[in-house]
Design a protein around this motif. Structure first.
Motif, PDB file in Angstrom:
ATOM      1  N   UNK A   1     -14.303   9.210  12.985  1.00 33.30           N
ATOM      2  CA  UNK A   1     -13.368  10.100  13.672  1.00 33.30           C
ATOM      3  C   UNK A   1     -12.223  10.463  12.727  1.00 33.30           C
ATOM      4  N   UNK A   2     -11.957  11.755  12.614  1.00 33.45           N
ATOM      5  CA  UNK A   2     -10.854  12.242  11.777  1.00 33.45           C
ATOM      6  C   UNK A   2      -9.895  13.040  12.658  1.00 33.45           C
ATOM      7  N   UNK A   3      -8.632  12.613  12.727  1.00 33.66           N
ATOM      8  CA  UNK A   3      -7.644  13.239  13.606  1.00 33.66           C
ATOM      9  C   UNK A   3      -6.455  13.763  12.805  1.00 33.66           C
ATOM     10  N   UNK A   4      -5.824  14.810  13.325  1.00 34.26           N
ATOM     11  CA  UNK A   4      -4.618  15.361  12.688  1.00 34.26           C
ATOM     12  C   UNK A   4      -3.747  16.007  13.769  1.00 34.26           C
ATOM     13  N   UNK A   5      -2.489  16.297  13.392  1.00 33.01           N
ATOM     14  CA  UNK A   5      -1.558  16.949  14.315  1.00 33.01           C
ATOM     15  C   UNK A   5      -1.027  16.045  15.411  1.00 33.01           C
ATOM     16  N   UNK A   6      -1.147  14.731  15.248  1.00 38.28           N
ATOM     17  CA  UNK A   6      -0.672  13.782  16.250  1.00 38.28           C
ATOM     18  C   UNK A   6       0.703  13.242  15.896  1.00 38.28           C
ATOM     19  N   UNK A   7       1.379  12.670  16.869  1.00 40.32           N
ATOM     20  CA  UNK A   7       2.668  12.029  16.618  1.00 40.32           C
ATOM     21  C   UNK A   7       2.435  10.689  15.924  1.00 40.32           C
ATOM     22  N   UNK A   8       3.295  10.367  14.988  1.00 40.42           N
ATOM     23  CA  UNK A   8       3.181   9.107  14.259  1.00 40.42           C
ATOM     24  C   UNK A   8       3.322   7.934  15.218  1.00 40.42           C
ATOM     25  N   UNK A   9       2.499   6.893  15.021  1.00 42.38           N
ATOM     26  CA  UNK A   9       2.582   5.704  15.865  1.00 42.38           C
ATOM     27  C   UNK A   9       3.735   4.815  15.421  1.00 42.38           C
ATOM     28  N   UNK A  10       4.384   4.186  16.392  1.00 37.40           N
ATOM     29  CA  UNK A  10       5.511   3.301  16.139  1.00 37.40           C
ATOM     30  C   UNK A  10       5.273   1.969  16.848  1.00 37.40           C
ATOM     31  N   UNK A  11       5.732   0.884  16.246  1.00 40.45           N
ATOM     32  CA  UNK A  11       5.608  -0.434  16.877  1.00 40.45           C
ATOM     33  C   UNK A  11       4.163  -0.802  17.149  1.00 40.45           C
ATOM     34  N   UNK A  12       3.895  -1.238  18.403  1.00 42.67           N
ATOM     35  CA  UNK A  12       2.545  -1.645  18.780  1.00 42.67           C
ATOM     36  C   UNK A  12       1.681  -0.486  19.254  1.00 42.67           C
ATOM     37  N   UNK A  13       2.244   0.692  19.355  1.00 47.35           N
ATOM     38  CA  UNK A  13       1.496   1.824  19.879  1.00 47.35           C
ATOM     39  C   UNK A  13       0.320   2.162  18.965  1.00 47.35           C
TER      40      UNK A  13
END
Length: 235
Positions: free
Chosen positions: A160-172
């Protein structure tokens, strides 16, 4: 041995390997409480015994294996009372058995690895299905992705290749789900960098892989077995 028959120091090998009845085990444990020499020898034998390979498949061994081992170390019958010879017999038997088991295990593992590698070389990887993922969340309208189902021999790999998403922070974490017949199957989690890009590769060990669609959710942690967060991508 009957219930009241005492055991002597030579019974240590039977106790170590579990080749004894409950009554024999209990009798020898009573002997251990007062025999310091057996206590020390048992600790040393257990240290050697625990170094043998784990997770080995059971194989049928010759009925006279014990006699073969005894002959190979030059002992016909284990002495009953002489402590120095008891240690020699016990240590030598465990070491010889360990060498035999280790050699067989290494040979079997090597043969299996070569066979598996040869099978993969004979069966090149092939993309058997492709899914285009589109944004399902208005807060990430530019989110998109592609998922490939790759078959290699008898194994499948989901890439799976994803783009345009919000950066993950902490445990998310973002979690990928395979959907078939209305059921969702966890396909792993991934984190996204500050550029909004994330990649996941997941092995699926099944004979046949049937997928109706693929979805991606944003989860508060990577430990969920069912979707809990909002859906951000779907095919």
């Amino acid at each position: 041995m009957n219930e009241h028959e005492p055991v002597d120091c030579s019974f240590i090998i039977n106790y170590l390997t579990g080749e004894c009845t409950e009554l024999e085990r209990a009798s020898y444990e009573r002997h251990l409480r007062t025999c310091v020499s057996c206590q020390e020898e048992l600790r040393e034998l257990q240290a050697v015994w625990q170094t043998l390979p784990f997770h080995m498949e059971e194989v049928e061994v010759p009925a006279d294996l014990k006699q073969q081992v005894m002959r190979s170390i030059g002992v016909t019958e284990p002495p009953k009372r002489k402590r120095s010879f008891t240690w020699l017999y016990g240590t030598a038997a465990v070491i010889v058995l360990g060498i035999m088991a280790g050699t067989w295990w290494n040979y079997s593992e090597s043969a299996r690895s070569k066979e598996a590698a040869s099978a993969l070389l004979r069966n090149p990887a092939e993309v058997v299905n492709t899914f285009t993922l589109k944004s399902a969340d208005s807060s990430m309208p530019s989110a998109l992705g592609t998922a490939w189902i790759v078959q290699h021999g008898e194994a499948y790999n989901v890439v799976v290749n994803l783009s345009g998403l919000k950066e993950t922070q902490g445990d998310w974490a973002y979690q990928v789900w395979l959907n078939h017949n209305g059921k969702k199957y966890n396909c792993g989690t991934l984190r996204v960098d500050d550029k909004g890009i994330g990649v996941l590769s997941y092995d699926v060990r099944v004979k046949e892989l049937h997928i109706d669609s693929i979805g991606v959710t944003l989860e508060p942690d990577p430990n969920g077995t069912q979707p809990r967060g909002k859906k951000v991508l779907g095919s």
